[in-house]
Design an enzyme around this catalytic site. Structure first.
Site, PDB file in Angstrom:
ATOM      1  N   CYS A   1      -2.679  -2.692   7.220  1.00 24.01           N
ATOM      2  CA  CYS A   1      -4.000  -2.458   6.348  1.00 24.01           C
ATOM      3  C   CYS A   1      -4.890  -0.893   6.506  1.00 24.01           C
ATOM      4  CB  CYS A   1      -5.247  -3.460   7.688  1.00 24.01           C
ATOM      5  SG  CYS A   1      -4.281  -5.099   8.040  1.00 24.01           S
TER       6      CYS A   1
ATOM      7  N   ARG B   1      -3.719  -0.092   0.690  1.00 19.79           N
ATOM      8  CA  ARG B   1      -3.072  -0.134   2.181  1.00 19.79           C
ATOM      9  C   ARG B   1      -3.023  -2.114   2.264  1.00 19.79           C
ATOM     10  NH1 ARG B   1      -1.425   4.026   5.375  1.00 19.79           N
ATOM     11  NH2 ARG B   1      -1.078   2.033   7.074  1.00 19.79           N
TER      12      ARG B   1
ATOM     13  N   TRP C   1      -4.570  -6.629   4.731  1.00 17.36           N
ATOM     14  CA  TRP C   1      -3.572  -7.094   3.798  1.00 17.36           C
ATOM     15  C   TRP C   1      -3.105  -8.570   5.232  1.00 17.36           C
ATOM     16  CZ3 TRP C   1       1.348  -8.207   4.870  1.00 17.36           C
ATOM     17  CH2 TRP C   1       2.270  -9.017   3.466  1.00 17.36           C
TER      18      TRP C   1
ATOM     19  N   ASN D   1      -4.629  -2.325  11.792  1.00 20.02           N
ATOM     20  CA  ASN D   1      -3.136  -2.780  11.753  1.00 20.02           C
ATOM     21  C   ASN D   1      -1.932  -2.992  12.320  1.00 20.02           C
ATOM     22  OD1 ASN D   1      -1.626  -2.076   9.389  1.00 20.02           O
ATOM     23  ND2 ASN D   1      -1.654   0.305   9.505  1.00 20.02           N
ATOM     24  N   GLY D   2      -1.489  -3.851  11.375  1.00 19.75           N
ATOM     25  CA  GLY D   2      -0.172  -4.250  12.657  1.00 19.75           C
ATOM     26  C   GLY D   2      -0.093  -6.014  13.120  1.00 19.75           C
TER      27      GLY D   2
ATOM     28  N   GLU E   1      15.581  -3.992 -11.093  1.00 24.22           N
ATOM     29  CA  GLU E   1      13.770  -3.229 -10.798  1.00 24.22           C
ATOM     30  C   GLU E   1      13.109  -3.852 -11.901  1.00 24.22           C
ATOM     31  OE1 GLU E   1      12.338  -1.427  -9.335  1.00 24.22           O
ATOM     32  OE2 GLU E   1      10.709  -0.563 -10.074  1.00 24.22           O
TER      33      GLU E   1
ATOM     34  N   LYS F   1       9.699  -5.661 -11.886  1.00 24.33           N
ATOM     35  CA  LYS F   1       8.363  -5.459 -11.569  1.00 24.33           C
ATOM     36  C   LYS F   1       6.939  -6.377 -13.109  1.00 24.33           C
ATOM     37  CE  LYS F   1       7.654  -2.625 -10.686  1.00 24.33           C
ATOM     38  NZ  LYS F   1       8.458  -1.183  -9.610  1.00 24.33           N
TER      39      LYS F   1
ATOM     40  N   GLU G   1       6.536  -9.370  -9.929  1.00 24.63           N
ATOM     41  CA  GLU G   1       5.434  -8.514  -9.165  1.00 24.63           C
ATOM     42  C   GLU G   1       3.862  -8.297 -10.216  1.00 24.63           C
ATOM     43  OE1 GLU G   1       6.311  -4.150  -8.338  1.00 24.63           O
ATOM     44  OE2 GLU G   1       5.180  -3.898  -6.537  1.00 24.63           O
TER      45      GLU G   1
ATOM     46  N   HIS H   1      29.496 -17.105 -11.958  1.00 19.73           N
ATOM     47  CA  HIS H   1      30.167 -18.001 -11.049  1.00 19.73           C
ATOM     48  C   HIS H   1      28.551 -18.804 -10.190  1.00 19.73           C
ATOM     49  CE1 HIS H   1      33.258 -14.743 -10.694  1.00 19.73           C
ATOM     50  NE2 HIS H   1      32.619 -14.090 -11.318  1.00 19.73           N
TER      51      HIS H   1
ATOM     52  N   LYS I   1      -0.256  -1.482  -1.810  1.00 19.89           N
ATOM     53  CA  LYS I   1       0.788  -0.301  -2.189  1.00 19.89           C
ATOM     54  C   LYS I   1       1.461   0.138  -0.955  1.00 19.89           C
ATOM     55  CE  LYS I   1       2.139   2.634  -4.973  1.00 19.89           C
ATOM     56  NZ  LYS I   1       3.046   2.790  -5.685  1.00 19.89           N
TER      57      LYS I   1
END
Ligand code: M6R
Length: 606
Positions: A2, A27, A74, A98-99, A478, A482, A485, A501, A601
């Site tokens: 946060c 955040r 968040w 925050n935490g 990657e 993307k 997300e 496999h 972010k």
């Protein structure tokens, strides 16, 4: 994770708090809130969703008070709604956090027993009631000290007190927190970025420390409540005004900025006059390093994985790569000849920071590859290699990824040369190609129309796969990250040779599969793997590089050709169509591209 802001001023603070919260949205952005003190009362306004929504609340517009705290959230404990939004307040105290408080259930039981009433589902609310309880018998400093000792877990806190019109408390354990100094006003913030428009004079709290912020001065304390002196740092005073310009989204802008990212990196580290690489002040002798461990999360982890292929190819160093959240809890064999490299855009990622901390406690050599140079990871590493890509706002990392792999490639070349693992001739050839990379990135960016159409098929699919071998495998991972997300489409990155496999069972008629098959050493093998998925009905988007040689495979659905260069550098170019695919796919779905659901972010919780 946060974002926290606190302002103790002589003038009204609510509008400035809201502005700072907007900067902190990277955040967390599922809810936001503000509390100020006026006429001896704590006023609190909170709302679900973005800071914009909070700002429009008429109660905020009318908010009085020259001292206040604010928060963007968040969610970790409890739904992202206005009740769980911070600040959380009792009649006497208001807290932003925050935490994660790991022993909140036990503490809550104890506090309920004492008659405290809880309103939210959050872990944070125990802090409010603990301080309120401790204040019954102690002064501010002692009640904070006592409260902090009762808390397990990680936190950065901002606290406002009903009876203290000139005082905000800040405290840190595990989550970053900065104090800023202004003219007759002082500030508290999750990072210096949020405070930059108000001041460039900053003090960072260390773990265990807390502070009392008054209008005219700030006092700092260690965990025993003993007063301590702290340094004031002067940061570069320019307030980075980073806006979208003519772009619809920051992500679109950040993708297009990649030629500049590469140019900046080259200008910083390449000595073009002498055809060399300068890594100034590298604090270790190369003979003292025999292995490298690279650590990161998400996209930064993919950068680490990418560089493993280069380090192995171009140096004789032993290389291992780790996801920070795994590394920090494993029984690691720390060796003094190992260089630990921490890769992070924000430099604040909690797991990566914890991995760094662990290495430092074990006396290891630590190096950070970061974008935000004032960040915790940057400050606490022995040596820093900044990526210089400028502010990255889009939650989906794009230019920072290219910036990270560029710096790691440059480091690989330099170590390869110093260790005599590559010849001077090979080194010079690679430098020559590298200098041309910004142009190639620019040209590869011009493939828009085709990708826009291709993205429709991905949007209609149940799921998709991204395949690559060797240098292209980390890029496949990657690309898949993307797409999931941004577009919320199931996407799996896989080594092309592993399909048989198990994952081949997923392939069905019409499933879109991206195959990365540049003309490198792995080309023929990857093309065979591609034929195996085509034979099972996959719609293959082949991404390769331009060549005069024909592609010997039938039934490829679509092909995109990026520019050609030496095989080390092809990963930079292959990344670009994948970023655009994810972007257009989300754009067509109408999703929030710069702030995808459930994400933030900077991930400052573990
Ligand atoms: O700031 P960091 O580079 O340490 O962040 C690590 C990840 O959280 C980040 O790369 C994340 O995976 C991105 N959203 C991916 O686009």
């Amino acid at each position: 994770m946060c974002g926290i802001i606190g302002i103790n001023s002589y003038k009204p603070v609510s509008a400035t708090i809201i502005d700072s919260l907007k900067k902190l949205e990277y955040r967390g952005y599922d809810s936001a809130g503000i509390a100020t003190l006026s006429s001896g009362l704590i006023n609190e306004v909170k709302s679900e969703g973005r800071v914009d929504i909070l700002e429009k609340n008429s109660l905020v517009k009318d908010m009085e008070g020259t001292i206040g705290i604010g928060h963007v959230r968040w969610a970790t404990h409890g739904l992202p709604n206005s009740i769980n939004a911070h600040p959380h307040s009792s009649q006497n105290v208001s807290v932003v956090h925050n935490g994660i408080i790991e022993n909140s259930t036990l503490l809550k039981k104890f506090l309920v027993g004492k008659g405290h009433k809880f309103k939210s589902q959050t872990d944070t609310e125990v802090i409010v009631h603990l301080i309120t309880e401790n204040l019954k018998s102690d002064n501010i400093v002692n009640s904070i000290k006592k409260t902090l000792k009762s808390l397990h877990g990680s936190f950065a806190l901002g606290v406002l007190f009903k009876d203290q019109p000139d005082l905000i408390v800040g405290a840190r354990r595990g989550s970053p927190l900065a104090v800023g100094y202004g003219p007759n006003e002082n500030y508290l913030g999750s990072d210096s970025y949020a405070l930059k428009s108000m001041t460039n004079k900053i003090t960072y709290l260390n773990d265990g420390e807390f502070c009392v912020i008054k209008k005219t001065h700030v006092e700092f304390f260690d965990e025993e409540g003993k007063k301590i002196n702290k340094k004031v740092l002067e940061l570069s005073s320019e307030d980075q005004k980073y806006d979208k310009g003519d772009y619809k989204h920051f992500m679109a802008k950040e993708i297009e900025e990649q030629p500049t990212t590469i140019k900046n990196g080259i200008n910083e580290y390449l000595d073009t006059a002498n055809n060399d690489i300068n890594i100034y002040n590298f604090p270790w002798k190369t003979k003292d390093i025999s292995s490298i461990t690279l650590i990161g999360c998400g996209t930064a982890y993919h950068s680490c994985l990418m560089s493993k292929y280069w380090f192995e190819q171009l140096t004789s160093l032993d290389v291992s790569v780790d996801i920070a959240s795994e590394f920090r809890y494993r029984k690691n064999r720390f060796k003094k000849e190992t260089l630990y490299i921490f890769v992070s855009q924000s430099g604040e990622t909690a797991d990566t920071y914890a991995a760094l901390d662990l290495c430092k406690k074990n006396g290891m050599k630590t190096c950070a590859v970061v974008n935000v140079i004032e960040s915790s990871i940057s400050r606490d590493s022995d040596f820093v290699l900044p990526i210089h890509c400028g502010t990255e706002i889009g939650v989906a990392s794009t230019k920072a990824f290219l910036g990270q792999i560029l710096i790691l490639y440059i480091l690989t070349l330099k170590l390869g040369l110093l260790r005599k693992d590559i010849s001077e001739k090979a080194f010079l050839e690679k430098l020559k190609d590298l200098k041309n990379l910004p142009n190639l990135v620019k040209q590869t960016l011009q493939t828009d129309n085709k990708i826009q159409n291709i993205s429709n098929t991905f949007n209609e699919a149940k799921g998709s796969m991204f395949l690559g071998r060797g240098f292209s495998y980390p890029i496949a991972l990657e690309g898949a990250l993307k797409l999931k997300e941004l577009s919320y489409i199931h996407a799996e990155g896989y080594p092309a040779g592993e399909m048989k496999h198990g994952p081949l069972a997923l392939i069905e008629e019409g499933m879109p599969v991206v195959v990365l098959a540049p003309r490198d050493n792995y080309y023929k093998k990857t093309i065979s793997n591609m034929q195996e998925v085509i034979a099972r009905g996959a719609k293959v988007l082949l991404i390769t590089n331009k060549s005069k040689d024909e592609i010997f495979s039938e039934n490829i659905w679509e092909t995109i050709e990026v520019e050609s260069t030496n095989e080390d550098l092809l990963p930079f170019l292959l990344t670009i169509p994948l970023q655009k695919l994810a972007y257009y796919s989300a754009l067509k779905k109408g999703y929030d591209i710069d702030k995808p659901r459930n994400l933030a972010k900077s991930v400052t919780v573990e």
